[in-house]
Scaffold this active site. Sequence first.
Site, short mmCIF file in Angstrom:
data_model
loop_
_atom_site.label_atom_id
_atom_site.label_comp_id
_atom_site.label_asym_id
_atom_site.label_seq_id
_atom_site.Cartn_x
_atom_site.Cartn_y
_atom_site.Cartn_z
N GLU A 167 -5.96 -7.87 3.53
CA GLU A 167 -5.92 -9.38 5.02
C GLU A 167 -6.79 -9.97 5.85
OE1 GLU A 167 -2.62 -7.26 7.49
OE2 GLU A 167 -3.25 -9.50 8.34
N HIS A 178 0.80 -1.36 -0.19
CA HIS A 178 -0.19 -0.43 -0.21
C HIS A 178 1.06 1.33 -0.11
CE1 HIS A 178 -3.81 -2.25 1.00
NE2 HIS A 178 -4.14 -2.16 0.40
#
Length: 290
Positions: free
Chosen positions: A124, A40
């Site tokens: 996740e 990210h």
Amino acid sequence: MRIERAKEMGFCFGVKRAIRLVERAAREYGHLETLGPLVHNQMVVDGMAGRGVRAVDSLEEISGPRVAIASHGVGPQVFEEIRKHHFQVIDATCPWVARAQKAAQRLTQAGFLVILLGDAEHPEVKGVLGWASDRGIAVQNEGELPDLKGLPRRLGVISQSTQSPERFAEFARKIVDLGLGRSIELRIVNTICDATPRRQAATLDLVQRVDAMVVVGGQSSANTCRLALLCSGSGVETRQVETADDIEETWLEAHHRVGVTAGTSTPDEAIDGVVRRLEELAGRGVSGAG
Ligand code: F3S
């Protein structure tokens, strides 16, 4: 203005490993697609694009014969889809995330409902809950917990890898308290990765010595946002920036000692750029004192 870096910050083991695996595959095959961004951080994604690595949102967008899984991992349903498409997989799932996935799978196979402390929208978390089949829920805090009376008797409590250990302990304690007086069976598995507490501890140590903090990292990076929250929660004025360009001169005018920390997906170039910019501003006397 004095500038101090946190003793531990930036790329973690899982991110370094994912970049290494994907870069090696891109060198070998010429180009490669990753399902979602590899990490990210836009600077990393742009850098990887220059090496032939393209992030796609779905398997349908993949043009080549192979796909890389990012460090956040995916659920077994995605692996099943990949198998149907006959893609070769470069699996860069972080071993710590894989550990959480296995814990979720083990718990559900043993008949436990998984309660995960984390953001249900984070890749996740989606992946880990995928390994819990349809027997897992994610909540961001104690307030979002459903009434335990409506839940199965066996509960397994796990966490997103980037949570702070203190928050997870508090959360698990709340479930223990709520469960007292009821016939429940609890299993608590610590699935926080060790890079997270080490960076958080280094940041909290630095916060004691500064009057402002600059946290470097993407807004979509969960662990960077958590570092920023920790800093502001300590009462120190905090700004989260992605690159040196986001630093506003006026913001630094009232500060004498500025600390710099960064999330696990933040490359050294971004951190160094921010420190250079702060040093340049300090050199021009932009602060409360020299
Ligand atoms: Fe892995 Fe922890 Fe980094 S889970 S990707 S080592 S923040």
